[in-house]
Every structure is written in structure tokens, then in C-alpha cells.
Design a protein around this motif. Sequence first.
Motif, mmCIF file in Angstrom:
data_model
loop_
_atom_site.group_PDB
_atom_site.id
_atom_site.type_symbol
_atom_site.label_atom_id
_atom_site.label_comp_id
_atom_site.label_asym_id
_atom_site.label_seq_id
_atom_site.Cartn_x
_atom_site.Cartn_y
_atom_site.Cartn_z
ATOM 1 N N VAL A 318 0.834 -1.201 0.000
ATOM 2 C CA VAL A 318 0.000 0.000 0.000
ATOM 3 C C VAL A 318 0.875 1.260 0.000
ATOM 4 O O VAL A 318 0.552 2.261 -0.659
ATOM 5 C CB VAL A 318 -0.951 -0.001 1.210
ATOM 6 C CG1 VAL A 318 -1.753 1.291 1.265
ATOM 7 C CG2 VAL A 318 -1.903 -1.190 1.140
ATOM 8 N N ALA A 319 2.008 1.208 0.732
ATOM 9 C CA ALA A 319 2.908 2.366 0.769
ATOM 10 C C ALA A 319 3.472 2.670 -0.617
ATOM 11 O O ALA A 319 3.628 3.838 -0.991
ATOM 12 C CB ALA A 319 4.039 2.125 1.764
ATOM 13 N N THR A 322 0.824 4.408 -2.481
ATOM 14 C CA THR A 322 0.658 5.763 -1.960
ATOM 15 C C THR A 322 1.780 6.672 -2.430
ATOM 16 O O THR A 322 1.547 7.849 -2.755
ATOM 17 C CB THR A 322 0.623 5.736 -0.420
ATOM 18 O OG1 THR A 322 -0.409 4.848 0.021
ATOM 19 C CG2 THR A 322 0.354 7.117 0.146
ATOM 20 N N ILE A 339 -6.548 6.185 0.043
ATOM 21 C CA ILE A 339 -6.525 5.666 1.410
ATOM 22 C C ILE A 339 -7.892 5.201 1.912
ATOM 23 O O ILE A 339 -7.988 4.151 2.558
ATOM 24 C CB ILE A 339 -5.882 6.710 2.354
ATOM 25 C CG1 ILE A 339 -4.388 6.811 2.043
ATOM 26 C CG2 ILE A 339 -6.098 6.348 3.821
ATOM 27 C CD1 ILE A 339 -3.643 7.864 2.814
ATOM 28 N N ASP A 357 -1.969 4.994 9.373
ATOM 29 C CA ASP A 357 -1.953 6.398 8.956
ATOM 30 C C ASP A 357 -0.543 6.969 8.945
ATOM 31 O O ASP A 357 -0.189 7.765 8.056
ATOM 32 C CB ASP A 357 -2.841 7.225 9.882
ATOM 33 C CG ASP A 357 -4.333 6.992 9.623
ATOM 34 O OD1 ASP A 357 -4.656 6.279 8.648
ATOM 35 O OD2 ASP A 357 -5.166 7.499 10.394
ATOM 36 N N GLN A 360 1.304 5.699 5.874
ATOM 37 C CA GLN A 360 0.851 6.381 4.660
ATOM 38 C C GLN A 360 1.319 7.836 4.625
ATOM 39 O O GLN A 360 1.626 8.368 3.554
ATOM 40 C CB GLN A 360 -0.681 6.316 4.556
ATOM 41 C CG GLN A 360 -1.249 4.913 4.537
ATOM 42 C CD GLN A 360 -0.453 3.957 3.666
ATOM 43 O OE1 GLN A 360 -0.202 4.238 2.491
ATOM 44 N NE2 GLN A 360 -0.046 2.839 4.231
#
Length: 427
Positions: A318-319, A322, A339, A357, A360
Motif C-alpha cells: 500500500v505504501a 501511496t 486511502i 496512517d 501512509q
Amino acid sequence: MILAATVLVFLVLLVLSLPIVFCLGIAGVTGLWLGGYPMQQLGSSLIAASQSWVLLAIPSFVFAGSLMERAGMSHSLVELARALVGWLRGGLGMSVIVVSYFFSDICGSKMAEVSALSSALMPPLARAGYRPEDAASLIAAGTAMGMLVPPAIFMIVISSVTNQSAVALFLAGFIPAAIIGVCLCILVLIQAHVLGWPKDTALSWRRLLHASREAAVPMVIPVVILGGFYMGAFTATEAGAIVALYSLIAAVFYYRNVTWMQVLHIAYESGVLTGVVIFLLAVATIFQYLMGLSGVPELLGRLLAPLEVTQWLFLTGVAVMTMLFGMLLEGLPAAVVLIPVVFPIATKIGINPVHFDIVQTAAVGIGLFMPPMGVGLLMALRFADVTVFAHARHYWPYLIALLVGLMLIICIPELSLFLPRSAGFIK
């Protein structure tokens, strides 16, 4: 099909250089119209997304940061950083990282930070023999790290998007930012010996004392923020009001280099920026609504399913997404578009929301300074008068140091959770 058409409209408008908030808004309205969905969704989404008390902190922190940057408080922080680490080889380079940590806590705006640090540190870096590419790399990497140091506007937005306490996120960011800062300082120490960077100054307790005295006024703010949040003395919105009042008093009555007309102009600019942020949050909810109806969360869930067996692997995946969003669309669109889609998956597999959070936030900060399109990096290169391609081959060690720090934050959740847990914000 509807989502594909919506994305196509968004990309076309983006290529035409329309402001991204209007790209999202027009594309969202187009999607509603093509899908035959009720246009009442437009009004209800705009109102619901803007009704969050934590968003009231944004204008206060933006006003305070702009006022402090205008008053020149960054210069006293630069001198304090040089007094602290300037006696080491490559100390001037390290001072960029240290002052980025200090100034991020005060400024709250990445673009204002890049501008202030570039104007204050580019000339001495050049005089000390640092190549323009390395000077730009140091400022870019330091500012990327500073994304984790409150009061970052992105933290306020992501707390609203994921329904988490902004105060908990503020507390959670201090240690991870320090970890990435240490990684960057180690790199600077290695680079200093390889490239022959000199020491900045001799170790002088007198200079350190003088620099500390000069920096005492701006350094009150991080002490108040950290202490007040840790003890539960005030909320993020109240902290914004306190910091704004303090910065006004300091700029007008202590530094005496900001007129009341300039204060009014800064207040106007802060209001405009706040309006842009809240409008962006509002129109992005239309995009999220369309993605939900089109099954995007389920699609992403299937794509990320192989990573869900290991939390750190999922967070890494996910990072990466992002960071790409942060590079292409800037930070806030990444928060309000991507997100909300992946956050429910993260909580489902047991990842702490605050840890998610913070990861991210760090990823968006790195994305803003990733070549070739990171808007923060482009601004730093403009000050250094260096092209993207000439800079790229010198920047990769700094990018690796940032990614190492990010992986440490991902793999050791307690780095993010220790302060908010000890303050009682999470269990």
C-alpha cells in the motif's frame, strides 16, 4: 465502464493543467451523470465531507506557519542546527536534516518549508563545496522526513478521512520522523567521508548557548505541542489556535518585521488554502462513492489478498501505491482518493489504524520528493537550478535512506504507537 470514463475525464483535465480539485469534481459529476445516479448525491457528499471539527485546525496551522516563515524564524533554527551538529564532518549537511525536523514542527507546509530551507541553506552549502545536486537532495530528503512531524496538514486530513484522533497521529509522528532523520544523518556522515565534505564549525558551547537563546522563541511551539498533546491539555483545533496566537505575538511584537497589512494578507492566503483543502475533500467523496459502486474496494481487496497474510508486506504494498499517488497527484489527493479504499482492508487484517496512517503519511512525504514528477522535489531543484535528470544519479542514496526508514516504521509498529499509547489515546 462508468469508472473508466470518469478516470479518462480526470486524466484529460489533468493533462490540460486544470487544478486537480476541479479535475476530481468535474470527473465525479460526469460519472454520476453517465451512471444515471441521483445528482442529490453531489450536494450531500459536499456537505458531509466538510463537516468535521478537526478541519478547523487547518487555517490556524497554515496561518501560523506562513507567519513564522515570513518573520524569518527559520534562520534562528538553522543556526541552532549548525551549532548542534556542525562540528561533525558533513555537519552542514546534517544540519539540513536537523533543521527540517525543527521547522516541520512549526511550519506545517511542505512548500513553505522547501522555500525557507532553500533560501537559508543553499548559499552556505554552495560555499562549503557541496554540489547543487547534493544540496537539493539534502533539502528534499529532509523535507520528506518532516512530513511526519506535526503540525502537518496532511495528518489533519488523513485523521478526518480515516476517522482517527488527530492528536494521536501528531504524537505518533515524532519518533518515526526521528528514525528517518537518523537514517539520513548516517548517510550524510558516509557521504561526507567519501566526497570530502568539511566540518562546518568547531565545537563551541558558547555558540550553542547563543543559538539556543536565539531559537528559544520558535522552539516554544514544539514543546507546547508535544507536551500539551501528551498531557491531553488541548485538542488539535485548540492547539492550532494557540500556535496561531503565539506566532502572531512573536512576529509582530518580538521580531517586529511583519506589518499588520502583511498579517491580513497571510490570513487571506490561509483562508484560501483552507477552502481548497476542504473543497478537495468534499469533491473526492464523489469519486469514492463511484469507486464503491463500481466495486473498486473489492478489486483492490483481491489484488492485495496475497499480501494480507503478513501485515508488513501489506503495508509495504500500500505504501508503494501511496508513494506513486503522492508523486503523481500530490499528497492530499492521495489521501482522499486511495486511502479510504484500502483503509478498511488494513483494519480487517488487524493493522492498528494509527500505525497505518503514519505509514501512509511517510509514504506520501517520500512520494512528494520522488523523481521525476514529485512536486516538492521539482521545487527544490528550481532553487538549486538543477535539472531532474542531472539530479537523479545523485539522489538515489537519499531515496534509499528514506525507504530504509520507512521499512523500519512498517516493521516496528511500536515506533508509531509508543507515544499515543503511553498518553492513553490507544490501547
